[in-house]
Design a protein around this motif. Sequence first.
Motif, short mmCIF file in Angstrom:
data_model
loop_
_atom_site.label_atom_id
_atom_site.label_comp_id
_atom_site.label_asym_id
_atom_site.label_seq_id
_atom_site.Cartn_x
_atom_site.Cartn_y
_atom_site.Cartn_z
N GLY A 272 16.73 44.79 -16.54
CA GLY A 272 15.38 44.43 -16.15
C GLY A 272 14.42 44.38 -17.34
O GLY A 272 13.39 43.72 -17.28
N VAL A 273 14.80 45.07 -18.42
CA VAL A 273 13.92 45.12 -19.59
C VAL A 273 14.56 44.50 -20.83
O VAL A 273 13.89 44.28 -21.84
N THR A 274 15.87 44.23 -20.77
CA THR A 274 16.59 43.65 -21.90
C THR A 274 17.33 42.40 -21.44
O THR A 274 17.99 42.42 -20.40
N THR A 275 17.23 41.33 -22.20
CA THR A 275 17.94 40.10 -21.86
C THR A 275 19.32 40.10 -22.49
O THR A 275 19.45 40.26 -23.70
N ALA B 287 19.26 37.05 -11.12
CA ALA B 287 19.32 35.92 -12.05
C ALA B 287 19.02 34.61 -11.31
O ALA B 287 18.32 33.74 -11.83
N ALA B 288 19.55 34.49 -10.09
CA ALA B 288 19.35 33.27 -9.31
C ALA B 288 17.89 33.08 -8.92
O ALA B 288 17.45 31.95 -8.67
N ALA B 289 17.15 34.18 -8.88
CA ALA B 289 15.73 34.11 -8.49
C ALA B 289 14.83 33.77 -9.67
O ALA B 289 13.63 33.55 -9.48
N GLN B 290 15.40 33.71 -10.89
CA GLN B 290 14.60 33.41 -12.07
C GLN B 290 14.24 31.92 -12.11
O GLN B 290 14.97 31.08 -11.58
N PRO B 291 13.13 31.57 -12.74
CA PRO B 291 12.77 30.15 -12.86
C PRO B 291 13.79 29.40 -13.70
O PRO B 291 14.43 29.98 -14.58
N ALA B 292 13.96 28.13 -13.42
CA ALA B 292 14.91 27.30 -14.16
C ALA B 292 14.58 27.34 -15.64
O ALA B 292 13.41 27.27 -16.04
N GLY B 293 15.61 27.47 -16.46
CA GLY B 293 15.41 27.50 -17.90
C GLY B 293 15.22 28.90 -18.45
O GLY B 293 15.24 29.11 -19.67
N SER B 294 15.02 29.88 -17.58
CA SER B 294 14.85 31.26 -18.04
C SER B 294 16.15 31.77 -18.64
O SER B 294 17.24 31.50 -18.13
N GLN B 295 16.05 32.52 -19.73
CA GLN B 295 17.24 33.10 -20.35
C GLN B 295 17.94 34.06 -19.39
O GLN B 295 19.16 34.18 -19.41
#
Length: 237
Positions: free
Chosen positions: A50-53, A79-87
């Motif tokens: 949640g704090v480290t990619t 991860a699936a809930a992240q906006p498109a293009g998000s790392q």
Amino acid sequence: MPELPAPIRVALVDDQQLVRSGLGMLINSQPDLDVVAEAGNGIEAIQALGVTTADVVLMDVRMPGMDGIEATRRILEQAAAQPAGSQRADIKIVVLTTFDLDEYALAAIQAGASGFLLKDAPPEELLEAIRTVYRGDAVIAPSTTRRLLDHVAPLLRTQTPEQGEHAAAVETLTNREREVFQLIAQGKSNPEIAAGLFLSEATVKTHVGHILAKLGARDRVQVVVIAYETGVVAPGT
């Protein structure tokens, strides 16, 4: 001199400190890999990520508190809930297990893991697995994955609404896409598919993208599972 690409960011999740230390030393010895997070169970893993990619997570299966299967499911849901293009949307998970052909490996793949490795795999196999999953152009240890799926094929062939949806999706593939689909299911990498079908790798990548989209599959491992479910690939072939 050209600038080197950023290292692949790896997270280690295992309840044994000694295992994490050994894996960490091995991974950090590689110039293109970097351990960015460690956790001792699934709950700690979710908090850390949640704090480290991270790009790739090595996830132990059996851990106290929250096991690797549930942690895999939750991390990939986030991860699936992240906006498109998000790392954070492209995170990949490799499950580590001490048991070949066990129900945990299948459960991990069904939860969305990009593959699994045995903990006693040779170091070079583990390192290459991280790179392979990060690139997304092949299935980890196809021989091991095939043995697992051959073993559980009867379970995969049971009729479910999802299996029916997958069968309908397979019918929408073009002839060329179906050829590529079958080769993915056999564990072939993009370069191998390109050579076998006399296509460019760029064309193969385009076909793979269309296949993933039409089948609603997150990655190539899910494509292999769908191939078994729908009878495109039979055990032992």
